[in-house]
Enzyme design. Structure first.
Site, PDB file in Angstrom:
ATOM      1  CB  SER A 199      -0.950   0.007   1.197  1.00 22.17           C
ATOM      2  OG  SER A 199      -0.233  -0.039   2.421  1.00 22.17           O
ATOM      3  CB  CYS A 443      14.432   4.447  37.820  1.00 22.34           C
ATOM      4  SG  CYS A 443      13.248   3.090  37.993  1.00 22.34           S
TER       5      CYS A 443
END
Length: 534
Positions: A199, A443
């Site tokens: 596409s 973190c």
């Protein structure tokens, strides 16, 4: 003798996708002029007479430009027009019978979706396989599981040691072609031979330009080698240089300098527990944080940031994470992925797989339990966000192999931190025991690594121009080393301060020491060991 095909840009036709007013044959020729190297004629709803007419005229256009033509499913049509090959599905005619009916020099391709289908295709002597679906697509009803680039790489393992070629298919367009190619390489280096597109080319009002964009990406992927003279890149294995450790220390310090020079904007989608301290750590290192989680902002942010951290410790905003990563890839910004607690729930595992199938991470950082879950290893277990047990028996080998499989740098955090780019493994032994006693220390390492990656990214774009600044795993390897060292070395200074009485007073002292850290401190205090993996 069979022709040698260039599978780089494999066009699959679909007349129902043509934009209003666009002639099919005009679109086909323009696509070929844009760089299409193979054409497959697919006509699912046409009757035999109509299919034959279309195939004959399509072949004339392909022959004019020296492009081979493949017929989907219909061996009779292929024989009638003298096509170069046929492409079959799993429920179509068996390969052995198709081979007996077709001329000896006919190319035969087969659609595959599982490792078993790949192995069987190779055994049956197909010339190439169409591996997919990679992503969801509107061009056909997809009933097979979506593979993503990581799944395609697993399929390609079954072709190692064979001459069978491969193209990926379904959902491929100009915006994800590079991710598909880069993420679909096996740890032994087997890569796709091309991509099959429908596409994004057929549906374009300018198919020549659409094809050219994808063709150029494939060409760049196949030809690209890391520049040997890049400021922050060393392309040979570190152990070939007798002064390797000193060189790593020097280069890690240089990466830190780039952070302080460019003060990059670091986009962090992180868990709610650590948002404040992650932002403060980013500022302390000399960069600027933005903690944005609205999907609507991602396109604009992708154009201005230096790097992206995705940490899903309190996992939400998955759509935002997907969109941010796509934009980071489009704008050539590094992505650091911190899959906090990924082994805790099935939802987290599924989310991590979706993220890594949608965009290409530059660095993945985690503890032993998290990385084991990501690699589907049973050697280390996890409990929530923590690892359980003694750890990996051979952590260096584990992260080297995972880096190869994920096509990125891996950081394994623990008492000793390990970093690998898939070739080299280093062990980093800086750190203070208080780090293990505060929430979000891992973190913070992810934040620091993302900040260092952003510094390298801004330096590369400044030196080469925003459009052409390219990063290599060598760049990200050094940034990951520097990012880990920044937190662990700062923790050593914080832990011995007179005002630090325990973990409660340690955290603010750690932020203080990150702010005092200098490139020369990083170089002087880094404890680096090169780990040889046989």
């Amino acid at each position: 003798m069979k022709p040698t095909l260039d599978y780089s840009l494999y066009l699959v036709t679909g007349r129902d996708l043509l934009p209003p007013g666009k002639d099919y044959f005009e679109s086909l020729e323009e696509s070929i002029l844009g760089g299409v190297t193979v054409v497959q004629i697919r006509e699912k709803s046409a009757d035999t007479g109509e299919f034959l007419t279309i195939a004959r005229q399509s072949k004339a256009i392909c022959q004019k430009h020296g492009v081979p033509i493949i017929i989907n499913d219909r061996i009779d049509i292929a024989l009638a027009i003298g096509a170069d090959g046929v492409h079959l599905g799993q429920t179509d005619m068996p390969i052995s019978i198709a081979r007996s009916l077709l001329p000896a020099d006919t190319i035969i391709g087969l659609s595959v979706n599982t490792p078993e289908q790949v192995r069987k295709a190779a055994e049956d002597g197909v010339d190439y396989v169409g591996v997919g679906p990679v992503w969801g697509t509107k061009t056909k009803n997809v009933t097979s599981p979506l593979l993503g680039p990581r799944g395609v790489a697993k399929m390609l393992e079954g072709l190692e040691g064979t001459d069978v070629k491969s193209v990926a298919i379904a959902g491929i367009k100009s915006t994800n072609t590079l991710h598909c190619l880069h993420g679909s390489v096996t740890k032994n280096g087997r890569a796709l031979d091309g991509v099959a597109v429908v596409s994004d080319i057929v549906g374009s009002t300018n198919p020549r330009a659409a094809a050219r964009k994808i063709a150029d990406t494939v060409k760049m992927f196949k030809a690209y080698e890391p520049p040997a003279a890049h400021k922050y890149t060393v392309t040979s294995p570190w152990w070939e240089n007798p002064h390797t450790v000193d060189m790593l220390k020097e280069l890690a310090g240089s990466v830190f300098e780039s952070v302080q020079i460019f003060s990059p904007l670091v986009h962090q989608i992180t868990n709610t527990v650590v948002t404040n301290q992650s932002a403060n750590a980013t500022i302390a290192l000399g960069a600027s944080p933005i903690m944005a989680t609205s999907t609507e902002e991602m396109e604009d942010l992708g154009k201005v940031i230096g790097g992206l951290l995705v940490n899903f410790g309190t996992i939400k905003d998955l759509d935002c994470m997907l969109a941010a990563g796509k934009q980071a890839n489009l704008n050539r910004n590094p992505i650091v992925f911190d899959p906090v607690g990924v082994g805790a729930t099935a939802y987290r595992r599924a989310a991590a797989d979706e993220l890594l199938s949608t965009w290409q991470a530059s660095v993945i950082k985690g503890n032993a339990g998290e990385l084991a879950a990501l690699a589907n290893s049973t050697e280390v277990k996890s409990r929530g966000v923590d690892s359980v047990g003694a750890g990996f028996s051979d952590p260096a080998r584990f992260i080297r192999d995972l880096a190869r499989a994920e096509r990125c740098v891996i950081v394994l955090t623990g008492k000793i931190d390990y970093v690998s780019d898939g070739h080299t493994v280093v062990a980093l032994s800086n750190g203070h025991p208080y780090l293990a006693g505060i929430t979000g220390s891992g973190c913070m390492v992810g934040t620091s690594v993302a900040t260092f990656c952003a510094g390298v990214s801004m330096s590369a774009k400044s030196n080469s121009g925003a459009e052409n600044g390219r990063l290599t795993r060598g760049d990200m390897f050094l940034a990951a080393i520097g990012g880990v060292l920044a937190v662990t070395i700062a923790s050593e200074f914080a832990g011995v301060r007179a005002d630090v009485k325990g973990t409660g007073t340690f955290l603010p002292a750690l932020i203080d020491e990150l702010g005092k850290l200098a490139p020369e401190t990083l170089r002087d205090h880094a404890k680096i060991e090169i780990v040889h993996v046989s």
